[in-house]
Design a protein around this motif. Structure first.
Motif, PDB file in Angstrom:
ATOM      1  N   VAL A 157       0.840  -1.202   0.000  1.00  0.00           N
ATOM      2  CA  VAL A 157       0.000   0.000   0.000  1.00  0.00           C
ATOM      3  C   VAL A 157       0.869   1.243   0.000  1.00  0.00           C
ATOM      4  N   ALA A 158       1.899   1.256   0.862  1.00  0.00           N
ATOM      5  CA  ALA A 158       2.810   2.408   0.884  1.00  0.00           C
ATOM      6  C   ALA A 158       3.494   2.585  -0.462  1.00  0.00           C
ATOM      7  N   ALA A 159       3.758   1.471  -1.137  1.00  0.00           N
ATOM      8  CA  ALA A 159       4.436   1.526  -2.425  1.00  0.00           C
ATOM      9  C   ALA A 159       3.566   2.129  -3.528  1.00  0.00           C
ATOM     10  N   LEU A 160       2.256   2.239  -3.281  1.00  0.00           N
ATOM     11  CA  LEU A 160       1.414   2.937  -4.265  1.00  0.00           C
ATOM     12  C   LEU A 160       1.878   4.377  -4.440  1.00  0.00           C
ATOM     13  N   GLY A 161       2.499   4.930  -3.398  1.00  0.00           N
ATOM     14  CA  GLY A 161       3.127   6.238  -3.559  1.00  0.00           C
ATOM     15  C   GLY A 161       4.210   6.186  -4.620  1.00  0.00           C
ATOM     16  N   GLY A 162       4.919   5.058  -4.689  1.00  0.00           N
ATOM     17  CA  GLY A 162       5.922   4.872  -5.725  1.00  0.00           C
ATOM     18  C   GLY A 162       5.313   4.738  -7.113  1.00  0.00           C
ATOM     19  N   VAL A 163       4.141   4.077  -7.195  1.00  0.00           N
ATOM     20  CA  VAL A 163       3.452   3.976  -8.490  1.00  0.00           C
ATOM     21  C   VAL A 163       3.133   5.376  -9.024  1.00  0.00           C
ATOM     22  N   LEU A 164       2.614   6.221  -8.137  1.00  0.00           N
ATOM     23  CA  LEU A 164       2.290   7.589  -8.550  1.00  0.00           C
ATOM     24  C   LEU A 164       3.556   8.389  -8.850  1.00  0.00           C
ATOM     25  N   LEU A 217      11.844  -2.846   0.745  1.00  0.00           N
ATOM     26  CA  LEU A 217      12.183  -1.556   0.151  1.00  0.00           C
ATOM     27  C   LEU A 217      12.335  -1.643  -1.358  1.00  0.00           C
ATOM     28  N   SER A 218      12.677  -2.821  -1.871  1.00  0.00           N
ATOM     29  CA  SER A 218      12.730  -2.991  -3.322  1.00  0.00           C
ATOM     30  C   SER A 218      11.356  -2.810  -3.947  1.00  0.00           C
ATOM     31  N   MET A 219      10.315  -3.026  -3.140  1.00  0.00           N
ATOM     32  CA  MET A 219       8.958  -2.807  -3.631  1.00  0.00           C
ATOM     33  C   MET A 219       8.756  -1.360  -4.050  1.00  0.00           C
ATOM     34  N   GLU A 220       9.455  -0.429  -3.390  1.00  0.00           N
ATOM     35  CA  GLU A 220       9.322   0.982  -3.752  1.00  0.00           C
ATOM     36  C   GLU A 220       9.779   1.213  -5.185  1.00  0.00           C
ATOM     37  N   GLN A 221      10.980   0.716  -5.519  1.00  0.00           N
ATOM     38  CA  GLN A 221      11.466   0.883  -6.885  1.00  0.00           C
ATOM     39  C   GLN A 221      10.636   0.067  -7.857  1.00  0.00           C
ATOM     40  N   PHE A 222      10.206  -1.125  -7.428  1.00  0.00           N
ATOM     41  CA  PHE A 222       9.342  -1.948  -8.268  1.00  0.00           C
ATOM     42  C   PHE A 222       8.056  -1.188  -8.594  1.00  0.00           C
ATOM     43  N   ALA A 223       7.521  -0.485  -7.591  1.00  0.00           N
ATOM     44  CA  ALA A 223       6.304   0.298  -7.796  1.00  0.00           C
ATOM     45  C   ALA A 223       6.558   1.489  -8.710  1.00  0.00           C
ATOM     46  N   VAL A 224       7.694   2.174  -8.507  1.00  0.00           N
ATOM     47  CA  VAL A 224       8.036   3.309  -9.376  1.00  0.00           C
ATOM     48  C   VAL A 224       8.121   2.849 -10.821  1.00  0.00           C
ATOM     49  N   VAL A 225       8.841   1.760 -11.041  1.00  0.00           N
ATOM     50  CA  VAL A 225       9.007   1.240 -12.403  1.00  0.00           C
ATOM     51  C   VAL A 225       7.676   0.722 -12.943  1.00  0.00           C
ATOM     52  N   GLY A 226       6.875   0.099 -12.062  1.00  0.00           N
ATOM     53  CA  GLY A 226       5.555  -0.347 -12.501  1.00  0.00           C
ATOM     54  C   GLY A 226       4.696   0.809 -12.963  1.00  0.00           C
ATOM     55  N   GLY A 227       4.745   1.921 -12.222  1.00  0.00           N
ATOM     56  CA  GLY A 227       4.014   3.117 -12.641  1.00  0.00           C
ATOM     57  C   GLY A 227       4.510   3.645 -13.976  1.00  0.00           C
ATOM     58  N   GLN A 228       5.832   3.600 -14.180  1.00  0.00           N
ATOM     59  CA  GLN A 228       6.398   4.054 -15.453  1.00  0.00           C
ATOM     60  C   GLN A 228       5.954   3.159 -16.599  1.00  0.00           C
ATOM     61  N   LEU A 229       5.991   1.848 -16.374  1.00  0.00           N
ATOM     62  CA  LEU A 229       5.578   0.917 -17.429  1.00  0.00           C
ATOM     63  C   LEU A 229       4.104   1.103 -17.778  1.00  0.00           C
ATOM     64  N   ARG A 285      -3.590  15.680 -23.170  1.00  0.00           N
ATOM     65  CA  ARG A 285      -4.437  15.910 -21.990  1.00  0.00           C
ATOM     66  C   ARG A 285      -4.949  14.581 -21.418  1.00  0.00           C
ATOM     67  N   TRP A 286      -5.294  13.659 -22.294  1.00  0.00           N
ATOM     68  CA  TRP A 286      -5.728  12.336 -21.838  1.00  0.00           C
ATOM     69  C   TRP A 286      -4.570  11.594 -21.166  1.00  0.00           C
ATOM     70  N   MET A 287      -3.375  11.753 -21.708  1.00  0.00           N
ATOM     71  CA  MET A 287      -2.212  11.110 -21.089  1.00  0.00           C
ATOM     72  C   MET A 287      -1.995  11.623 -19.671  1.00  0.00           C
ATOM     73  N   ILE A 288      -1.992  12.951 -19.508  1.00  0.00           N
ATOM     74  CA  ILE A 288      -1.772  13.547 -18.192  1.00  0.00           C
ATOM     75  C   ILE A 288      -2.913  13.196 -17.237  1.00  0.00           C
ATOM     76  N   GLY A 289      -4.163  13.286 -17.712  1.00  0.00           N
ATOM     77  CA  GLY A 289      -5.330  13.066 -16.862  1.00  0.00           C
ATOM     78  C   GLY A 289      -5.525  11.627 -16.433  1.00  0.00           C
ATOM     79  N   SER A 290      -4.926  10.672 -17.154  1.00  0.00           N
ATOM     80  CA  SER A 290      -5.116   9.263 -16.808  1.00  0.00           C
ATOM     81  C   SER A 290      -4.574   8.923 -15.422  1.00  0.00           C
ATOM     82  N   GLU A 291      -3.745   9.803 -14.863  1.00  0.00           N
ATOM     83  CA  GLU A 291      -3.167   9.548 -13.543  1.00  0.00           C
ATOM     84  C   GLU A 291      -4.212   9.558 -12.429  1.00  0.00           C
ATOM     85  N   VAL A 292      -5.373  10.099 -12.690  1.00  0.00           N
ATOM     86  CA  VAL A 292      -6.414  10.171 -11.663  1.00  0.00           C
ATOM     87  C   VAL A 292      -6.771   8.782 -11.138  1.00  0.00           C
TER      88      VAL A 292
END
Length: 490
Positions: A26-33, A148-160, A184-191
């Protein structure tokens, strides 16, 4: 006298692994964003450049402005995490992410676009420090690297995810539609991930170490008992209490900390690790990959498709790193990862310098991202989360992540200007910056091997002695858990 049976009992101390991984996820969702917000610009930047008629310097600003917010957010993260707690701070980040996504997607002028992106940067800067801070404080030491690797995994998952979303939006669209509405759709999809994070944050406990800092020992005991058992929780709480060396207010007194030579050294090492991660050039791959690949890919749609493979490569690297980080340690992964990254950068530079069409440049980027994903990507966050003792962690992580974002800004802002420089473009065809990053990566490897001790399996309460050379890292793991067993038996 402690016998082998006692040692085995301590080493096999039972933890509720599934519970730890759930709350860390759940904390790693911050990494996804984090990953989503910083990388969504890669697919949108050409359309934004055309829509707002931007110069090369303005194009760099369109990408790097978010990092201004990151710098401010990272600097504030220590104070916020200390005063508000880790969980409430992450919730505030989720709200800021949502405001940024909606506002930037609907922006009618370049100035308003910049303002909303900076708001998103604030959230990235805070979440980038507080998410791994939280995970390091709830994860037992023998699984801290994986958590803690979950944080980077989440960051990369968000990027992918955003690479795929950007490609799907662009794949069957005209250039004019992308310039008018597609970005605009690309940017807004983050919601969508923003809302998920807002809801999920209420299902995790507060950090037990923060509870103890704020005098709520009963709540800390409850969380630590849920993670393992009450006897082990009581032992951990004793270690935490001894590690504070003063009042809670001293934990955020920066001037008092900087008067201590040992504290200054640990903070310096943390800031250098964070800075060197960015000087490897990773965010050129993340932010500007379509711009770099377009010259060899043939079209923007092909370049956007190729960036998906860069995201997959990074995700694969994170999986490899997570598997080995608690088995083989931090230093070996950093060494081999750095060597592989240098090789990947040289492959990219050769493809650009010789203007080789096809997939050679992409292959070099994939090599770089796999090796980065298993080394500097996750282990930077692991190290800056665990090298600071409890009383320094908020300030140390805040300063380290602030440095990370300052260098991120410098690389993001100046890369387009270097890449489109007439002289450098005509003589090196984009290869010059890759050579620079290869040199920085070599220096980064030397710094880690020279100044950063192995921290695998060392309790957060014992890490200060190892960092200052007062304890042998090779025996620190055994000493830490044998001491726990002795205290339990007595």
């Amino acid at each position: 006298m402690l016998n082998v049976k006692d040692i085995v009992l301590v080493h096999s101390e039972r933890h509720d692994v599934s519970y730890v991984l759930r709350i860390c996820a759940v904390a790693a969702l911050g990494g996804v964003l984090f990953g989503y917000d910083t990388s969504v610009i890669s697919g949108a930047i050409d359309s934004i450049k055309e829509h707002f008629q931007l110069s090369p310097a303005q194009t760099g600003w369109a990408v790097s402005n978010v990092v201004v917010g990151c710098i401010i957010g990272a600097f504030l993260s220590g104070w916020m995490a200390h005063k508000l707690g880790r969980r409430l701070t992450l919730f505030i980040c989720a709200i800021l992410f949502t405001i940024s996504a909606v506002g930037a997607a609907l922006a009618t002028t370049f100035s308003w676009f910049i303002i909303y992106r900076i708001i998103g940067g604030l959230a990235v800067g805070v979440a980038g420090a507080v998410s791994p801070m939280y995970m390091s404080e709830v994860a037992p030491k023998d699984m801290r690297g994986r958590a803690l690797s979950m944080e980077q995994f989440a960051v990369v998952g968000g990027q992918l995810i955003v690479f795929i979303v950007n490609y799907l939006i662009a794949s069957h669209s005209t250039g004019q539609w992308l310039s008018d509405l597609g970005w605009r759709w690309m940017i807004g999809s983050e919601v969508v991930p923003c809302v998920a994070f807002c809801l999920a944050i209420f299902f995790i406990p507060e950090s037990p170490r923060w509870h103890m800092l704020s005098g709520q020992d009963d709540k800390a005991l409850k969380t630590l008992t849920r993670i393992s058992n009450e006897k082990h929780a009581q032992s951990v709480m004793r270690e935490i209490r001894e590690s504070f060396h003063g009042t809670a207010d001293e934990a955020v007194n920066l001037l008092a900390i900087l008067r201590n030579t040992g504290a200054r050294w640990i903070i310096f090492v943390g800031m250098m690790i964070a800075m060197l991660q960015q000087l490897t050039g990773v965010n050129v791959m993340m932010y500007y990959a379509p711009m770099v690949l377009r010259t060899t890919a043939g079209s923007m749609q092909s370049a956007l498709f190729q960036t998906i493979w860069i995201g997959i490569a990074s995700l694969l690297g994170c999986a490899i790193g997570a598997w080995f980080v608690d088995r083989n340690g931090r230093r070996p992964l950093m060494m081999w990862g750095s060597l592989g990254m240098i090789f990947g950068l040289l492959v990219v530079s050769w493809a650009l310098y010789t203007q080789t069409p096809g997939l050679l440049a992409l292959l070099g980027m994939i090599i770089f991202m796999v090796l980065y994903g298993m080394s500097w990507g996750p282990i930077t966050w692991v190290l800056i989360s665990e090298i600071f003792p409890n009383r320094l962690r908020s300030v140390g992580m805040s300063l380290s992540t602030t440095m990370l974002w300052i260098i991120n800004f410098a690389v993001s802002q100046f890369f387009p200007m270097v890449n489109e420089n007439v002289y450098l473009r005509s003589h090196f065809h984009g290869a010059f910056s890759m050579w620079l990053f290869a040199g920085f990566t070599a220096f980064a490897m030397w710094f880690v091997l020279k100044f950063v001790p192995e921290t695998k399996g060392i309790a957060l309460e014992k890490v200060e002695a190892v960092m200052l050379g007062k304890s042998d890292p090779s025996s620190a793991t055994t000493a830490a858990w044998v001491e726990v067993k002795v205290s339990e038996r007595n």
